[in-house]
Design a protein around this motif. Structure first.
Motif, mmCIF file in Angstrom:
data_model
loop_
_atom_site.group_PDB
_atom_site.id
_atom_site.type_symbol
_atom_site.label_atom_id
_atom_site.label_comp_id
_atom_site.label_asym_id
_atom_site.label_seq_id
_atom_site.Cartn_x
_atom_site.Cartn_y
_atom_site.Cartn_z
ATOM 1 N N LEU A 90 -10.889 14.289 11.749
ATOM 2 C CA LEU A 90 -10.987 13.644 13.063
ATOM 3 C C LEU A 90 -9.830 12.669 13.287
ATOM 4 N N GLN A 91 -9.297 12.702 14.498
ATOM 5 C CA GLN A 91 -8.297 11.722 14.913
ATOM 6 C C GLN A 91 -8.996 10.403 15.223
ATOM 7 N N THR A 92 -8.284 9.306 15.027
ATOM 8 C CA THR A 92 -8.853 7.989 15.346
ATOM 9 C C THR A 92 -8.089 7.349 16.506
ATOM 10 N N TYR A 93 -8.841 6.674 17.355
ATOM 11 C CA TYR A 93 -8.253 5.938 18.486
ATOM 12 C C TYR A 93 -8.913 4.571 18.559
ATOM 13 N N ASP A 94 -8.188 3.605 19.120
ATOM 14 C CA ASP A 94 -8.757 2.258 19.212
ATOM 15 C C ASP A 94 -9.389 1.991 20.568
ATOM 16 N N VAL A 95 -9.173 2.920 21.508
ATOM 17 C CA VAL A 95 -9.999 2.943 22.717
ATOM 18 C C VAL A 95 -10.588 4.360 22.721
ATOM 19 N N LEU A 96 -10.337 5.157 23.747
ATOM 20 C CA LEU A 96 -10.890 6.520 23.764
ATOM 21 C C LEU A 96 -9.790 7.541 23.482
ATOM 22 N N SER A 97 -10.153 8.812 23.430
ATOM 23 C CA SER A 97 -9.176 9.871 23.174
ATOM 24 C C SER A 97 -8.238 9.999 24.376
ATOM 25 N N PRO A 98 -7.046 10.570 24.182
ATOM 26 C CA PRO A 98 -6.123 10.750 25.314
ATOM 27 C C PRO A 98 -6.771 11.496 26.482
ATOM 28 N N ALA A 99 -7.563 12.523 26.218
ATOM 29 C CA ALA A 99 -8.176 13.285 27.323
ATOM 30 C C ALA A 99 -9.078 12.383 28.172
ATOM 31 N N LEU A 100 -9.861 11.522 27.512
ATOM 32 C CA LEU A 100 -10.767 10.644 28.265
ATOM 33 C C LEU A 100 -10.004 9.506 28.939
ATOM 34 N N MET A 101 -8.956 8.990 28.280
ATOM 35 C CA MET A 101 -8.136 7.946 28.912
ATOM 36 C C MET A 101 -7.450 8.504 30.159
ATOM 37 N N ASP A 102 -7.015 9.778 30.087
ATOM 38 C CA ASP A 102 -6.374 10.398 31.257
ATOM 39 C C ASP A 102 -7.381 10.539 32.399
ATOM 40 N N LEU A 103 -8.624 10.892 32.076
ATOM 41 C CA LEU A 103 -9.657 10.998 33.117
ATOM 42 C C LEU A 103 -9.884 9.648 33.802
ATOM 43 N N ILE A 104 -9.948 8.595 32.998
ATOM 44 C CA ILE A 104 -10.181 7.254 33.556
ATOM 45 C C ILE A 104 -9.013 6.848 34.452
ATOM 46 N N SER A 105 -7.785 7.091 33.984
ATOM 47 C CA SER A 105 -6.616 6.691 34.782
ATOM 48 C C SER A 105 -6.472 7.543 36.034
ATOM 49 N N THR A 106 -6.872 8.815 35.955
ATOM 50 C CA THR A 106 -6.832 9.680 37.138
ATOM 51 C C THR A 106 -7.790 9.133 38.204
ATOM 52 N N PHE A 107 -8.969 8.740 37.762
ATOM 53 C CA PHE A 107 -9.977 8.154 38.664
ATOM 54 C C PHE A 107 -9.429 6.874 39.315
ATOM 55 N N THR A 108 -8.802 6.025 38.497
ATOM 56 C CA THR A 108 -8.250 4.761 39.006
ATOM 57 C C THR A 108 -7.137 5.029 40.021
ATOM 58 N N ALA A 109 -6.277 5.991 39.717
ATOM 59 C CA ALA A 109 -5.183 6.339 40.629
ATOM 60 C C ALA A 109 -5.744 6.847 41.957
ATOM 61 N N GLN A 110 -6.748 7.725 41.868
ATOM 62 C CA GLN A 110 -7.333 8.287 43.102
ATOM 63 C C GLN A 110 -7.994 7.202 43.939
ATOM 64 N N LYS A 111 -8.625 6.242 43.254
ATOM 65 C CA LYS A 111 -9.260 5.141 43.984
ATOM 66 C C LYS A 111 -8.238 4.314 44.737
ATOM 67 N N SER A 112 -7.011 4.252 44.190
ATOM 68 C CA SER A 112 -5.959 3.467 44.864
ATOM 69 C C SER A 112 -5.248 4.292 45.926
ATOM 70 N N GLY A 113 -5.678 5.551 46.122
ATOM 71 C CA GLY A 113 -5.138 6.362 47.211
ATOM 72 C C GLY A 113 -4.159 7.436 46.771
ATOM 73 N N ILE A 114 -3.825 7.485 45.499
ATOM 74 C CA ILE A 114 -2.904 8.526 45.018
ATOM 75 C C ILE A 114 -3.628 9.877 45.027
ATOM 76 N N ARG A 115 -2.934 10.905 45.502
ATOM 77 C CA ARG A 115 -3.519 12.258 45.523
ATOM 78 C C ARG A 115 -2.695 13.177 44.646
ATOM 79 N N PHE A 116 -3.333 13.922 43.755
ATOM 80 C CA PHE A 116 -2.638 14.870 42.884
ATOM 81 C C PHE A 116 -2.920 16.288 43.352
ATOM 82 N N ALA A 117 -1.879 17.094 43.472
ATOM 83 C CA ALA A 117 -2.068 18.512 43.765
ATOM 84 C C ALA A 117 -2.442 19.238 42.475
ATOM 85 N N ASN A 118 -3.195 20.304 42.584
ATOM 86 C CA ASN A 118 -3.488 21.202 41.447
ATOM 87 C C ASN A 118 -4.099 20.506 40.244
ATOM 88 N N LEU A 119 -5.088 19.638 40.446
ATOM 89 C CA LEU A 119 -5.733 18.995 39.287
ATOM 90 C C LEU A 119 -6.600 19.987 38.540
#
Ligand SMILES: N[C@@H](CCC(=O)N[C@@H](CS)C(=O)NCC(=O)O)C(=O)O
Ligand SMILES: [Zn+2]
Ligand SMILES: [Zn+2]
Length: 191
Positions: A162-191
C-alpha cells in the motif's frame, strides 16, 4: 512487540471479490446489536490514521471505505445510534453502548456527499474490497505515536503493497480540488 497497524493489514491483505454485493455490519455489543445492511461493496477502502475515524483498540489505523448512502439502511436497534460530533463534516453514527461507529454521513455541500463511510471489519461476510492505500498517516503522531516510529509504520504499509499519504490519495485529492474549482465557476470539458 511492534504496534498493530490494523488486523486487516498486519498479516497480509486478503483480496476482496469483484462480484461481492454487500452484507451486514454489526456493532460489538453482546446483545441487541445495531445492524446496518449495505447493498453494495465498498469503494476507496483505505487505512486512515486520523483521530476521528473509529479503530479497534490496539490498532494505529482505522480501515474505512465508502458506499452510496442509498445502499445503507439501519436494520436493527437504530435507537442505540448517536452522532459523535454534530459539527464535523462527517457525522459518525456510533453505538452508544459499545462505541463502534456504524456509518458516517455528510450532509453539507461536499465532494463526498452521497457517500457513507463504513468499516467492513464489522461484517462477518467475506468479499469486501481490500484496503487500497493509507491516508492521514502523519496524523497518528497527534495521537501519541513517536515521530521516530514513522519510517517503520510507512515501511509496513509498503510491505503490504500500500502507498502512504499524509492526506488522501491523489485520485481523491483531485476529486476534492475539481469540486472546489467547479464551485468557483471553473468549467472543465470532457471530465
Ligand atoms: N489530523 C487530524 C485530521 C482529521 C481529518 O481531517 N480527517 C479526515 C479524514 S477522515 C476528514 O476528512 N475528516 C472530516 C471529518 O472528520 O468530518 C486528526 O487526526 O484529527
Ligand atoms: Zn453496540
Ligand atoms: Zn479518518
Amino acid at each position: 512487540m511492534a504496534p498493530s497497524i490494523h488486523p486487516l493489514i498486519d498479516n497480509g491483505i486478503t483480496p476482496g471479490s469483484g462480484t461481492f454485493a454487500g452484507g451486514k455490519l454489526r456493532c460489538r455489543c453482546a446483545s441487541d446489536r445495531v445492524e446496518v445492511t449495505l447493498n453494495s461493496n465498498v469503494a476507496h477502502n483505505h487505512a486512515c490514521g486520523c483521530s476521528k475515524c473509529w479503530k479497534p483498540s490496539g490498532s494505529l489505523f482505522s480501515i474505512v471505505g465508502v458506499v452510496p448512502r442509498d445502499a445503507v439502511s439501519v436494520t436493527a436497534n437504530a435507537s442505540k445510534l448517536s452522532i459523535v460530533d454534530k459539527e464535523a463534516t462527517i457525522q459518525r453514527y456510533a453505538c452508544k453502548d459499545c462505541g463502534v461507529h456504524l456509518f458516517g454521513r455528510i450532509e453539507n455541500d461536499h465532494p463526498f456527499k452521497g457517500l457513507d463511510f463504513v468499516h467492513v471489519e464489522l461484517s462477518d461476510e467475506k468479499g469486501w474490497q481490500e484496503p487500497q492505500f493509507a491516508a492521514f498517516v502523519s496524523s497518528i503522531i497527534e495521537q501519541g505515536s513517536h515521530p521516530k516510529e514513522m519510517d517503520e509504520v510507512r515501511a509496513k504499509f509498503k510491505d503490504a503493497g500500500l502507498q502512504t499519504y499524509d492526506v488522501l490519495s491523489p485520485a481523491l485529492m483531485d476529486l476534492i480540488s475539481t469540486f472546489t474549482a467547479q464551485k468557483s465557476g471553473i468549467r472543465f470539458a470532457n471530465l
